[in-house]
Motif scaffolding. Structure first.
Motif, mmCIF file in Angstrom:
data_model
loop_
_atom_site.group_PDB
_atom_site.id
_atom_site.type_symbol
_atom_site.label_atom_id
_atom_site.label_comp_id
_atom_site.label_asym_id
_atom_site.label_seq_id
_atom_site.Cartn_x
_atom_site.Cartn_y
_atom_site.Cartn_z
ATOM 1 N N MET A 170 0.927 -1.312 -0.074
ATOM 2 C CA MET A 170 -0.101 0.023 -0.040
ATOM 3 C C MET A 170 0.868 1.337 -0.055
ATOM 4 O O MET A 170 1.677 1.339 0.958
ATOM 5 N N PRO A 171 0.623 2.186 -0.976
ATOM 6 C CA PRO A 171 -0.108 2.139 -1.985
ATOM 7 C C PRO A 171 0.495 1.097 -3.072
ATOM 8 O O PRO A 171 1.508 0.692 -2.874
ATOM 9 N N PRO A 172 -0.497 0.595 -4.012
ATOM 10 C CA PRO A 172 -0.067 -0.333 -4.987
ATOM 11 C C PRO A 172 1.054 -0.275 -5.692
ATOM 12 O O PRO A 172 1.101 1.107 -5.992
ATOM 13 N N ILE A 173 1.461 -1.237 -6.236
ATOM 14 C CA ILE A 173 2.494 -0.834 -7.391
ATOM 15 C C ILE A 173 1.810 -0.647 -8.645
ATOM 16 O O ILE A 173 0.858 -1.278 -8.779
ATOM 17 N N ARG A 174 2.258 0.128 -9.500
ATOM 18 C CA ARG A 174 1.182 0.923 -10.458
ATOM 19 C C ARG A 174 1.777 0.314 -11.957
ATOM 20 O O ARG A 174 2.343 -0.699 -11.863
ATOM 21 N N SER A 175 1.483 1.033 -12.819
ATOM 22 C CA SER A 175 1.948 0.677 -14.299
ATOM 23 C C SER A 175 3.151 0.711 -14.642
ATOM 24 O O SER A 175 4.077 1.581 -13.954
ATOM 25 N N SER A 176 3.759 0.150 -15.510
ATOM 26 C CA SER A 176 5.144 0.141 -16.115
ATOM 27 C C SER A 176 5.166 1.711 -16.720
ATOM 28 O O SER A 176 6.416 2.285 -16.358
ATOM 29 N N LYS A 177 4.494 2.368 -16.983
ATOM 30 C CA LYS A 177 4.361 3.696 -17.365
ATOM 31 C C LYS A 177 4.867 4.646 -16.061
ATOM 32 O O LYS A 177 5.565 5.578 -16.089
ATOM 33 N N ASP A 178 3.975 4.360 -15.249
ATOM 34 C CA ASP A 178 4.124 5.044 -13.677
ATOM 35 C C ASP A 178 5.629 4.980 -13.345
ATOM 36 O O ASP A 178 6.246 5.771 -12.763
ATOM 37 N N LYS A 179 6.188 3.434 -13.303
ATOM 38 C CA LYS A 179 7.389 3.307 -12.930
ATOM 39 C C LYS A 179 8.298 4.096 -13.568
ATOM 40 O O LYS A 179 9.263 4.821 -13.107
ATOM 41 N N ASP A 180 8.249 4.194 -15.050
ATOM 42 C CA ASP A 180 9.160 5.142 -15.673
ATOM 43 C C ASP A 180 9.121 6.384 -15.227
ATOM 44 O O ASP A 180 9.814 7.388 -15.086
ATOM 45 N N ARG A 181 7.835 7.177 -14.967
ATOM 46 C CA ARG A 181 7.589 8.472 -14.576
ATOM 47 C C ARG A 181 8.226 8.469 -13.264
ATOM 48 O O ARG A 181 8.888 9.799 -13.104
ATOM 49 N N ILE A 182 8.258 7.720 -12.201
ATOM 50 C CA ILE A 182 8.886 7.716 -11.049
ATOM 51 C C ILE A 182 10.341 7.988 -11.402
ATOM 52 O O ILE A 182 10.938 8.939 -10.676
ATOM 53 N N TRP A 183 10.910 7.254 -12.019
ATOM 54 C CA TRP A 183 12.269 7.272 -12.300
ATOM 55 C C TRP A 183 12.674 8.679 -13.016
ATOM 56 O O TRP A 183 13.737 9.253 -12.465
ATOM 57 N N ASN A 184 11.829 9.263 -13.711
ATOM 58 C CA ASN A 184 12.054 10.508 -14.342
ATOM 59 C C ASN A 184 12.041 11.723 -13.183
ATOM 60 O O ASN A 184 12.967 12.450 -13.284
ATOM 61 N N ALA A 185 11.190 11.626 -12.341
ATOM 62 C CA ALA A 185 11.009 12.329 -11.234
ATOM 63 C C ALA A 185 11.942 12.084 -10.182
ATOM 64 O O ALA A 185 12.770 13.328 -9.994
ATOM 65 N N VAL A 186 12.817 11.069 -10.355
ATOM 66 C CA VAL A 186 13.986 10.765 -9.335
ATOM 67 C C VAL A 186 15.176 11.760 -9.892
ATOM 68 O O VAL A 186 15.914 12.373 -9.454
ATOM 69 N N GLU A 187 15.194 11.484 -11.418
ATOM 70 C CA GLU A 187 16.250 11.990 -12.254
ATOM 71 C C GLU A 187 16.462 13.585 -12.058
ATOM 72 O O GLU A 187 17.282 14.326 -12.253
ATOM 73 N N ASP A 188 14.908 13.820 -11.977
ATOM 74 C CA ASP A 188 14.712 15.554 -12.231
ATOM 75 C C ASP A 188 14.852 16.232 -10.999
ATOM 76 O O ASP A 188 14.617 17.341 -10.892
ATOM 77 N N GLY A 189 15.229 15.493 -9.694
ATOM 78 C CA GLY A 189 15.470 16.016 -8.510
ATOM 79 C C GLY A 189 13.816 16.287 -7.912
ATOM 80 O O GLY A 189 13.759 17.218 -6.830
ATOM 81 N N LYS A 190 12.759 15.702 -8.456
ATOM 82 C CA LYS A 190 11.139 15.991 -7.915
ATOM 83 C C LYS A 190 11.238 15.136 -6.591
ATOM 84 O O LYS A 190 10.403 15.201 -5.888
ATOM 85 N N ILE A 191 11.967 14.205 -6.457
ATOM 86 C CA ILE A 191 12.069 13.203 -5.434
ATOM 87 C C ILE A 191 12.870 13.650 -4.463
ATOM 88 O O ILE A 191 14.277 13.680 -4.812
ATOM 89 N N ASP A 192 12.783 13.738 -3.074
ATOM 90 C CA ASP A 192 13.889 14.094 -2.118
ATOM 91 C C ASP A 192 14.652 13.018 -1.540
ATOM 92 O O ASP A 192 15.817 13.172 -1.239
ATOM 93 N N SER A 193 13.860 11.795 -1.260
ATOM 94 C CA SER A 193 14.298 11.067 -0.615
ATOM 95 C C SER A 193 13.792 9.595 -0.974
ATOM 96 O O SER A 193 12.851 9.405 -1.591
ATOM 97 N N ILE A 194 14.685 8.435 -0.762
ATOM 98 C CA ILE A 194 14.246 7.000 -1.154
ATOM 99 C C ILE A 194 14.106 6.320 0.309
ATOM 100 O O ILE A 194 15.054 6.471 1.097
#
Ligand SMILES: [Zn+2]
Length: 464
Positions: free
Chosen positions: A295-319
């Motif tokens: 929870m929340p569920p793993i999503r689509s492979s498209k979402d997965k790629d988008r989250i990588w983009n957010a990591v690359e672009d500095g939109k994610i602060d921490s893991i």
């Protein structure tokens, strides 16, 4: 003059770049970086290895399926093996903090191999009055579960030390409680961690899916829709904006949630964003069975790629891992996705995944990795510069990694309470080989060599 330890020949990851220098350690602290080799009792040859600031995992559940005195032993061991030098526990305490917190603190003090800190969940209205008390104990961040309420309003609490049976409790979180917690935290100078899912929408979605006999991880994802995340993000953000409170959204794994957070940040709300390794590696399209139920569920492979983009672009602060120390027999108790338990272990695989899928595949630099797994986290949770950086005066929390080492993941390798890994059999390139906590080697080549109880509680101040 003789110092305790020197790490020679590593590539040291600093905030402004990577340098090839030796790291001198004395009395648990970093004394400095040099080109020469002064007299030291211990010399660690790190030829070809990268020295990263020790990983801080901001999101760990342990003490739910085994009591903390046991869970701290098994899970901090996995942490050390995985390069984690500070683990932050999501404490779900039953009843009163004033009454029940101290036994947790003393049981924890005897059992950890690595340093640890605590986020206090507020699950009952009476606990709001105890937030001041928590800050005096060095616990200065609070967790809100917006997904708990209505008929599905039950949760597994942490066991009290000495207990050893799963402890289920009825919990009712409503907007009034959310508002009170955020307002109080803002006054205290504390950050609120938010599990953003709307309980009513999730409850309806699950009823509907079950009545139509849907099954599998895709159905699980559909039943707990991204719209429910967006609704909760909006509600919490609006309250935080009014009060000036800092919010930290845990386990963000969908594009819709990211978009909604961007919007709220533009409105002026102070927000930090965490994602987890599974949202960067797994999708309901790629996973069979129910192991990856979370929870929340793993999503689509498209979402997965988008989250990588957010990591690359500095939109994610921490893991963070959202590590749950459970076992297969509990996890897969029934025959459908609805019967399976949510959550899985992740501390042992976080760094290998980020090295393998991130750094070695050119998605992120070592510098970004250090920020996401250590520096930003230390700053957000008031541990910086004691933790989160390799520099003079900081704790010598260092993980030495071999970017070229290749190894298959197996649950036996990552010897914790759990007897499975969602990454079983995955070949990873890039592994931690030595984990140092305050200058002492705790784990070497995935073997723990320190004594339990070495890990210390990290007491944190408020930000005001
Ligand atoms: Zn969690």
């Amino acid at each position: 003059m003789t110092f305790d330890t020197i790490i020679v020949n590593s590539h040291v990851v600093l905030p402004n770049g990577i340098v090839d220098k030796n790291i001198i350690i004395d009395e648990g602290k970093i004394l400095g970086l040099t080109n020469d080799i002064p007299q030291c009792d211990t010399k660690i040859n790190a030829n070809g290895l990268v020295a990263l600031p020790g990983v801080i995992d901001p999101h760990v559940h342990y003490g739910v399926y085994s009591p903390i005195e046991q869970a701290a032993l098994t899970e901090s061991k996995v942490a050390a093996m995985g390069g984690i030098t500070t683990m932050m526990r999501m404490l779900r305490l039953s009843g009163s903090y004033k009454k029940n917190l101290d036994p947790h603190l003393s049981a924890s003090a005897k059992s950890h191999y690595v340093d640890y800190s605590i986020h206090a969940s507020i699950l009952h209205e009476e606990q709001i009055d105890e937030m001041d008390f928590c800050t005096k104990k060095g616990i200065t961040s609070f967790k809100l579960y917006m997904n708990l309420g209505d008929e599905v309003g039950h949760v597994y609490m942490d066991m009290q030390p000495g207990e050893n049976s799963i402890h289920e409790e009825k919990v009712e979180i409503n907007t009034k409680i959310v508002e009170k917690v955020i307002t109080k935290a803002s006054k205290l100078g504390c950050t609120v961690l938010v599990h953003a899912e709307d309980y009513q929408m999730c409850s309806c979605g699950m009823h509907e899916a079950r009545s139509k006999n849907k099954d599998g991880l895709a159905a699980w994802s559909e039943s707990r829709s991204v719209e429910s995340e967006v609704k909760s993000i909006t509600t919490a953000s609006q309250i935080a904006k009014k009060t000036g409170c800092k919010l930290y959204f845990v386990h963000i794994g969908s594009q819709a949630a990211m978009d909604s957070i961007s919007k709220e940040k533009k409105n002026g709300t102070k927000i930090f964003v965490e994602t987890c390794p599974h949202y960067l590696t797994l999708s309901y399209e790629s996973q069979q069975g129910f192991l990856a139920k979370v929870m929340p569920p793993i999503r689509s492979s498209k979402d997965k790629d988008r989250i990588w983009n957010a990591v690359e672009d500095g939109k994610i602060d921490s893991i963070g891992t959202d590590h749950v120390a459970n076992r297969l027999n509990l996890k897969l108790g029934g025959s459908t996705v609805w019967d399976a338990l949510a959550g899985f272990p992740g501390m042992g695989t976080m760094l290998p995944i980020l090295l393998s899928e991130g750094v070695n595949k050119g998605k992120i630099t070592l510098h970004q990795l250090a920020n996401l797994t250590s520096t930003n986290t230390a700053k957000i949770f008031e541990m910086y510069p004691k933790k989160g950086i390799i520099q003079k005066g900081s704790d010598a929390d260092i993980v030495l990694v071999d970017l070229k080492q290749e190894k298959k993941v197996s649950s036996e390798l990552l010897d914790g309470f759990s007897d499975y890994s969602v990454y079983e059999g995955w070949m990873m390139k890039g592994w931690p080989v030595k984990t140092l906590v305050r200058g002492s080697i705790v784990s070497e080549d995935l073997k723990v060599i320190q004594k339990p109880g070495y890990g210390k509680f990290v007491s944190r101040p408020t930000s005001s």
